[in-house]
Design a protein around this motif. Structure first.
Motif, PDB file in Angstrom:
ATOM      1  N   ALA A  97     -22.081 -18.942  -8.798  1.00 44.69           N
ATOM      2  CA  ALA A  97     -20.767 -20.188  -8.215  1.00 44.69           C
ATOM      3  C   ALA A  97     -20.979 -20.962  -9.151  1.00 44.69           C
ATOM      4  CB  ALA A  97     -21.062 -20.009  -7.190  1.00 44.69           C
ATOM      5  N   THR A  98     -19.926 -22.180  -9.166  1.00 43.93           N
ATOM      6  CA  THR A  98     -20.145 -23.545  -9.735  1.00 43.93           C
ATOM      7  C   THR A  98     -19.916 -24.506  -9.517  1.00 43.93           C
ATOM      8  OG1 THR A  98     -17.736 -23.301 -11.016  1.00 43.93           O
ATOM      9  CG2 THR A  98     -19.268 -21.777 -11.822  1.00 43.93           C
ATOM     10  N   PRO A  99     -19.720 -25.528  -9.286  1.00 45.98           N
ATOM     11  CA  PRO A  99     -19.049 -27.209  -8.918  1.00 45.98           C
ATOM     12  C   PRO A  99     -17.444 -26.480  -8.846  1.00 45.98           C
ATOM     13  CG  PRO A  99     -21.307 -27.628  -9.557  1.00 45.98           C
ATOM     14  CD  PRO A  99     -20.825 -25.944 -10.231  1.00 45.98           C
ATOM     15  N   GLN A 100     -17.457 -26.201  -9.699  1.00 49.15           N
ATOM     16  CA  GLN A 100     -15.727 -26.097 -10.624  1.00 49.15           C
ATOM     17  C   GLN A 100     -15.039 -25.748  -9.328  1.00 49.15           C
ATOM     18  OE1 GLN A 100     -18.527 -25.942 -13.279  1.00 49.15           O
ATOM     19  NE2 GLN A 100     -18.561 -28.091 -13.016  1.00 49.15           N
ATOM     20  N   ALA A 101     -15.023 -24.735  -7.615  1.00 51.25           N
ATOM     21  CA  ALA A 101     -15.222 -24.332  -7.766  1.00 51.25           C
ATOM     22  C   ALA A 101     -13.921 -25.319  -6.689  1.00 51.25           C
ATOM     23  CB  ALA A 101     -15.700 -23.349  -6.445  1.00 51.25           C
ATOM     24  N   PRO A 102     -12.861 -25.019  -6.198  1.00 50.37           N
ATOM     25  CA  PRO A 102     -11.692 -23.546  -6.412  1.00 50.37           C
ATOM     26  C   PRO A 102     -11.390 -23.025  -7.486  1.00 50.37           C
ATOM     27  CG  PRO A 102     -10.857 -24.575  -5.140  1.00 50.37           C
ATOM     28  CD  PRO A 102     -12.088 -25.211  -5.559  1.00 50.37           C
ATOM     29  N   VAL A 103     -11.462 -24.161  -8.478  1.00 50.80           N
ATOM     30  CA  VAL A 103     -10.454 -23.828  -9.496  1.00 50.80           C
ATOM     31  C   VAL A 103     -11.481 -22.562 -10.335  1.00 50.80           C
ATOM     32  CG1 VAL A 103      -9.363 -25.878 -11.569  1.00 50.80           C
ATOM     33  CG2 VAL A 103      -9.868 -26.472  -9.027  1.00 50.80           C
ATOM     34  N   PHE A 104     -12.252 -23.439 -11.069  1.00 47.42           N
ATOM     35  CA  PHE A 104     -12.909 -22.446 -11.704  1.00 47.42           C
ATOM     36  C   PHE A 104     -14.324 -22.126 -11.173  1.00 47.42           C
ATOM     37  CE2 PHE A 104     -10.277 -25.138 -14.555  1.00 47.42           C
ATOM     38  CZ  PHE A 104     -10.112 -24.721 -15.297  1.00 47.42           C
ATOM     39  N   PRO A 105     -14.301 -20.850 -10.462  1.00 49.33           N
ATOM     40  CA  PRO A 105     -15.232 -20.876  -9.189  1.00 49.33           C
ATOM     41  C   PRO A 105     -16.570 -20.231  -9.987  1.00 49.33           C
ATOM     42  CG  PRO A 105     -13.484 -19.513  -9.148  1.00 49.33           C
ATOM     43  CD  PRO A 105     -13.232 -20.301  -9.931  1.00 49.33           C
ATOM     44  N   ARG A 106     -16.487 -19.561 -11.180  1.00 52.32           N
ATOM     45  CA  ARG A 106     -17.437 -18.598 -11.339  1.00 52.32           C
ATOM     46  C   ARG A 106     -17.667 -18.357 -12.661  1.00 52.32           C
ATOM     47  NH1 ARG A 106     -17.625 -12.366  -9.295  1.00 52.32           N
ATOM     48  NH2 ARG A 106     -15.455 -12.906 -10.120  1.00 52.32           N
ATOM     49  N   TYR A 107     -18.626 -18.401 -13.366  1.00 56.01           N
ATOM     50  CA  TYR A 107     -19.816 -18.074 -14.817  1.00 56.01           C
ATOM     51  C   TYR A 107     -20.096 -17.906 -15.218  1.00 56.01           C
ATOM     52  CZ  TYR A 107     -19.897 -20.816 -19.179  1.00 56.01           C
ATOM     53  OH  TYR A 107     -19.498 -20.364 -20.722  1.00 56.01           O
ATOM     54  N   GLY A 108     -19.523 -16.525 -16.185  1.00 57.95           N
ATOM     55  CA  GLY A 108     -20.207 -14.948 -16.415  1.00 57.95           C
ATOM     56  C   GLY A 108     -21.272 -15.244 -17.543  1.00 57.95           C
ATOM     57  N   LEU A 109     -21.791 -14.422 -18.388  1.00 60.45           N
ATOM     58  CA  LEU A 109     -21.968 -14.636 -19.399  1.00 60.45           C
ATOM     59  C   LEU A 109     -21.314 -15.037 -20.618  1.00 60.45           C
ATOM     60  CD1 LEU A 109     -24.195 -11.013 -19.260  1.00 60.45           C
ATOM     61  CD2 LEU A 109     -24.957 -13.182 -18.503  1.00 60.45           C
ATOM     62  N   GLY A 110     -21.191 -15.934 -20.649  1.00 57.44           N
ATOM     63  CA  GLY A 110     -20.018 -16.960 -21.916  1.00 57.44           C
ATOM     64  C   GLY A 110     -18.989 -16.953 -21.695  1.00 57.44           C
ATOM     65  N   LEU A 111     -18.455 -16.552 -20.537  1.00 63.50           N
ATOM     66  CA  LEU A 111     -16.835 -16.538 -19.615  1.00 63.50           C
ATOM     67  C   LEU A 111     -16.824 -17.109 -18.322  1.00 63.50           C
ATOM     68  CD1 LEU A 111     -16.101 -12.645 -20.349  1.00 63.50           C
ATOM     69  CD2 LEU A 111     -14.839 -14.339 -21.310  1.00 63.50           C
ATOM     70  N   GLU A 112     -16.033 -17.858 -18.102  1.00 61.34           N
ATOM     71  CA  GLU A 112     -15.544 -18.799 -16.903  1.00 61.34           C
ATOM     72  C   GLU A 112     -14.156 -18.180 -16.170  1.00 61.34           C
ATOM     73  OE1 GLU A 112     -14.285 -22.816 -17.127  1.00 61.34           O
ATOM     74  OE2 GLU A 112     -14.676 -22.694 -18.982  1.00 61.34           O
ATOM     75  N   SER A 113     -14.045 -17.654 -14.904  1.00 59.92           N
ATOM     76  CA  SER A 113     -13.009 -17.539 -14.750  1.00 59.92           C
ATOM     77  C   SER A 113     -12.079 -18.445 -13.713  1.00 59.92           C
ATOM     78  CB  SER A 113     -13.525 -16.503 -13.097  1.00 59.92           C
ATOM     79  OG  SER A 113     -14.094 -17.358 -12.080  1.00 59.92           O
ATOM     80  N   ALA A 114     -10.658 -18.541 -13.494  1.00 57.56           N
ATOM     81  CA  ALA A 114     -10.132 -19.173 -12.989  1.00 57.56           C
ATOM     82  C   ALA A 114      -9.912 -19.324 -11.438  1.00 57.56           C
ATOM     83  CB  ALA A 114      -8.957 -19.592 -13.849  1.00 57.56           C
ATOM     84  N   GLY A 115      -9.510 -19.972 -11.295  1.00 57.30           N
ATOM     85  CA  GLY A 115      -9.414 -19.097  -9.342  1.00 57.30           C
ATOM     86  C   GLY A 115      -7.295 -19.405  -9.143  1.00 57.30           C
TER      87      GLY A 115
END
Length: 407
Positions: free
Chosen positions: A322-340
């Motif tokens: 989980a990242t502080p950028q939720a809900p816009v960019f909620p998760r960071y994996g291994l070199g990848l981030e998700s856009a919500g």
């Protein structure tokens, strides 16, 4: 920046360093990685004569205009999928001349670099040459304090408790630090003078990726730029991409990059300052690659299509904290981030470096890809509508509807 309630939360986090981040490298690179040979330019930058063009997604033109109206000098967006290619531009490539943004513009992709470096690390894991849960100090003894406890996985997903060196006073003014040459160890030393975040929790750190760049070089015995060429650019068909070490220019067509100096009023004429040319040694493995939208779309097609790492490791790359950028960019994996997005999470990366900001995402199998670049870096709160408009562009393509923030 402190978090706020409701929609203001996402506006704040989009401006935070975790979204569009800024970071340097080892021994001098060969000429091919510093400045591509002029004799290779025609082949390197040529587009295929035959191409299938797809229609413009509904509302996309209005969104690009909104990005410009909100503070970007210019914008470039590219979509590649089974229906063909669409390229859209808006604004200007240069505030003085008013020339249009090149449709094949190159730019500094910033932290999208992290996806590429992480892919090499996962390839080395796949080859049995290192493990994700070994301490970084095993390969790089004495390189950083607590190296015997911080694992490769923690560097990849920013949970290693490392300060990010670009928060040091040394990096307040890109017009100054962009003229200097840094070694990786100098950047690591800057980070170690800063307060360390809590280990085990997400805290965005360019320092971790400097260490990962050194790790790649230690394990392979080759320069990072050469490994990117061999393991990423060539297999993915990224013929316009390279990792400069100290060379300050951008080869091929490109827009002038701008930045807003700290404390400047973005509403005043001339507030944005050109900063296309800079010594990128401060960025290196963390955010130093130069590329274009076509090549970034090719990268995520190859990665998510299983051509660069196997399915099990790819699944780990998209297992995020989980990242502080939720809900816009909620998760960071291994070199990848998700856009919500409104239709679910989409994986890729964002990036920010003086001169340029980038958004590059793809669907689960890499069959639908979109990259968007603006030729400015701004960290003031007034830039939030511009960044949310970029998220809206992604949402309109991947989800077929305007972006609405949860809550």
């Amino acid at each position: 920046m402190s978090p706020k309630n409701g929609k203001h939360l996402a506006l704040a986090v989009l401006v935070a360093a975790g979204l569009l981040s800024p970071s340097p490298g080892p021994a001098a690179a060969s000429a091919r990685h510093e400045e591509p040979a002029a004799s290779a330019l025609s082949a390197r930058y040529a587009e295929p004569a035959a191409r299938t063009w797809r229609e413009e997604p509904a509302g996309m033109r209005q969104v690009l205009d909104k990005i410009v109206a909100a503070g970007a000098p210019g914008v470039l967006a590219r979509i590649d999928d089974e229906r063909g290619t669409w390229i859209g531009t808006g604004g200007t490539a240069d505030l003085e001349t008013g020339r249009p943004v090149p449709r094949e513009a190159r730019f500094r992709v910033a932290s999208v670099t992290k996806s590429m470096v992480a892919t090499i690390v996962l390839q080395l894991v796949q080859e049995g040459r290192l493990t994700l849960d070994e301490p970084i100090g095993k390969r790089l003894p004495g390189q950083i304090e607590d190296g015997d406890r911080i694992t490769v996985r923690e560097l990849l997903n920013h949970t290693g408790g490392l300060a990010t060196y670009d928060r040091a006073a040394e990096f307040d003014d890109p017009e100054q630090y962009g003229r200097r040459t840094y070694t990786p160890q100098q950047l690591i030393d800057e980070a170690e003078r800063l307060p360390a975040p809590e280990r085990g929790r997400f805290s965005y750190s360019n320092t971790g990726y400097i260490l990962l760049g050194l790790l790649v070089e230690k394990v392979t015995g080759r320069e990072l730029g050469a490994e990117l060429d061999r393991r990423i650019f060539r297999p993915a068909g990224m013929t316009r991409s390279y990792l400069p070490r100290t060379w300050s220019g951008i080869r091929g067509p490109h827009a002038t990059g701008y930045h807003l100096p700290t404390g400047a009023d973005p509403g005043k004429p001339g507030a944005l300052r050109p900063i296309t040319r800079l010594n990128p040694s401060f960025a290196w493995a963390a955010y130093g690659v130069v590329s274009d939208a076509r090549d970034l779309n090719r990268f995520y097609r190859a990665l998510f299509g299983g051509r660069l790492v196997g399915g099990d490791l790819l699944a780990q790359m998209r297992t995020g904290v989980a990242t502080p950028q939720a809900p816009v960019f909620p998760r960071y994996g291994l070199g990848l981030e998700s856009a919500g997005l409104t239709c679910g999470e989409t994986w890729g990366a964002t990036g920010s470096i003086p001169g340029y900001q980038t958004f590059s995402f793809a669907d689960a199998k890499g069959e639908r890809r979109m990259t968007l670049s603006v030729n400015v870096q701004r960290n003031d709160p007034a830039v939030a509508p511009m960044l949310l408009a970029a998220v809206d562009a992604l949402n309109r393509y991947f989800c077929g509807e305007p972006y609405e923030m949860p809550g």
